[in-house]
Design an enzyme around this catalytic site. Sequence first.
Site, PDB file in Angstrom:
ATOM      1  N   GLU A   1      -8.294   1.322   5.765  1.00 24.22           N
ATOM      2  CA  GLU A   1      -9.570   1.925   6.161  1.00 24.22           C
ATOM      3  C   GLU A   1      -9.285   3.380   6.579  1.00 24.22           C
ATOM      4  OE1 GLU A   1     -12.367   1.082  10.110  1.00 24.22           O
ATOM      5  OE2 GLU A   1     -10.409   0.141   9.905  1.00 24.22           O
TER       6      GLU A   1
ATOM      7  N   ILE B   1      -9.862   6.530   8.922  1.00 20.53           N
ATOM      8  CA  ILE B   1     -10.372   6.802  10.271  1.00 20.53           C
ATOM      9  C   ILE B   1     -10.892   8.242  10.322  1.00 20.53           C
ATOM     10  CG2 ILE B   1      -9.807   6.844  12.742  1.00 20.53           C
ATOM     11  CD1 ILE B   1      -9.505   4.040  11.474  1.00 20.53           C
TER      12      ILE B   1
ATOM     13  N   ASP C   1       6.488   3.400  18.233  1.00 17.07           N
ATOM     14  CA  ASP C   1       6.790   4.795  17.843  1.00 17.07           C
ATOM     15  C   ASP C   1       5.625   5.672  18.307  1.00 17.07           C
ATOM     16  OD1 ASP C   1       8.029   6.986  16.728  1.00 17.07           O
ATOM     17  OD2 ASP C   1       7.575   6.469  14.653  1.00 17.07           O
TER      18      ASP C   1
HETATM   19  P1  ADP Z   1       3.943   8.869   7.276  1.00 20.14           P
HETATM   20  O1  ADP Z   1       4.199   7.425   6.949  1.00 20.14           O
HETATM   21  O2  ADP Z   1       4.297   9.788   6.156  1.00 20.14           O
HETATM   22  O3  ADP Z   1       4.588   9.306   8.587  1.00 20.14           O
HETATM   23  P2  ADP Z   1       1.402   8.610   8.632  1.00 20.14           P
HETATM   24  O4  ADP Z   1       1.105   7.147   8.637  1.00 20.14           O
HETATM   25  O5  ADP Z   1       1.925   9.181   9.909  1.00 20.14           O
HETATM   26  O6  ADP Z   1       2.367   9.021   7.423  1.00 20.14           O
HETATM   27  O7  ADP Z   1       0.072   9.342   8.172  1.00 20.14           O
HETATM   28  C1  ADP Z   1       0.042  10.737   7.938  1.00 20.14           C
HETATM   29  C2  ADP Z   1      -1.142  11.342   8.666  1.00 20.14           C
HETATM   30  O8  ADP Z   1      -2.331  10.779   8.115  1.00 20.14           O
HETATM   31  C3  ADP Z   1      -1.170  11.002  10.150  1.00 20.14           C
HETATM   32  O9  ADP Z   1      -0.599  12.014  10.918  1.00 20.14           O
HETATM   33  C4  ADP Z   1      -2.625  10.869  10.445  1.00 20.14           C
HETATM   34  O10 ADP Z   1      -3.125  12.134  10.867  1.00 20.14           O
HETATM   35  C5  ADP Z   1      -3.261  10.515   9.137  1.00 20.14           C
HETATM   36  N1  ADP Z   1      -3.647   9.097   9.047  1.00 20.14           N
HETATM   37  C6  ADP Z   1      -2.841   8.000   9.137  1.00 20.14           C
HETATM   38  N2  ADP Z   1      -3.525   6.874   8.943  1.00 20.14           N
HETATM   39  C7  ADP Z   1      -4.819   7.261   8.747  1.00 20.14           C
HETATM   40  C8  ADP Z   1      -6.039   6.549   8.509  1.00 20.14           C
HETATM   41  N3  ADP Z   1      -6.060   5.213   8.413  1.00 20.14           N
HETATM   42  N4  ADP Z   1      -7.167   7.259   8.379  1.00 20.14           N
HETATM   43  C9  ADP Z   1      -7.165   8.613   8.464  1.00 20.14           C
HETATM   44  N5  ADP Z   1      -6.058   9.327   8.672  1.00 20.14           N
HETATM   45  C10 ADP Z   1      -4.894   8.677   8.813  1.00 20.14           C
END
Ligand code: ADP
Length: 292
Positions: A98, A100, A201
């Site tokens: 989903e 966000i 984390d």
């Molecule tokens: P990685 O696995 O490369 O570290 P992240 O899971 O941290 O990637 O996601 C990268 C960025 O995307 C995050 O810093 C956040 O700002 C954004 N993000 C992560 N999940 C979502 C989501 N479900 N909806 C919107 N933005 C997201």
Amino acid sequence: MIPEILHSEVLQTLKSEIGNQVKIISVSPVSGGDINQAFKIQTQKDAFFLKYNFANRFPGMFQTEHLGLDLLAGSKTLRIPKVISNGEADKYSWLLLEFIEQGAVTHKFWEDFGTMLADLHQNTNDLFGLDHNNYIGSLHQSNRQHVNWFDFFIEERLQKQLKPTYDKGLADKKTITHFENLYKALPDIFPTENPSLLHGDLWSGNFLCDDKSRACLVDPAAYYGFREMDIAMSKLFGGFSSSFYETYNQTFPMAPGWQQRIDICNLYPLLVHVNLFGWSYVGSVKSIVGRY
Ligand code: ADP
């Protein structure tokens, strides 16, 4: 923008999860992550978040992230993005969540975040660890289960990261001796508490403020552990708002002396940073462990 095979895989997944009428309107990159490629997938109604990487780069990363997000969501405390699915297509692995939408960080945001993290941490388990291993950033994280927190912390956290640090020449014999002295002191340093469900984390890149100003956790390295690990991690790079710690402590007070245990808990993420980024974090590790 994304490989053709992933585009069709995501579309098929959305059709089976949402309905055949779904159409992808746009695909746009999302910045902020440091391991995977991230994109916003906009359909005619809802938006989704796609992460992908080469499947052979970090085997099982998205399966364990899926499990971690589901585990945290099961606590029904903080908002966690709903997992649509994860899978592999050709040489890629992917995770679809989903999306966000982000909102304003208010004073109440921090107060509620502290309260809800305290609620999350009241979810407990018989043992420290988890029934499967996962990742911390891009590194393997062992969650072999232990009865005591200090055994888990020594064997599955510090020793697992210290060995590659030493092997790469980033820790000397003297530092290893300091760690061994610390291991002997740990049973008296940590209070006896039940295992808590942790994000694992919890730095500022791993939470979002949603459009209703609620905290939403992403990218977990979940396990059942000593809850001050999340609190310490939140302080590693500057800390969250003071109201976050106040409401946390009102809801689920930490044992006296928690401020003095922050550095000890942060030896784990600091060693992870040494293994990921090298020398720049070695000094911080040495100055903490050098006291023992
Ligand atoms: P990685 O696995 O490369 O570290 P992240 O899971 O941290 O990637 O996601 C990268 C960025 O995307 C995050 O810093 C956040 O700002 C954004 N993000 C992560 N999940 C979502 C989501 N479900 N909806 C919107 N933005 C997201």
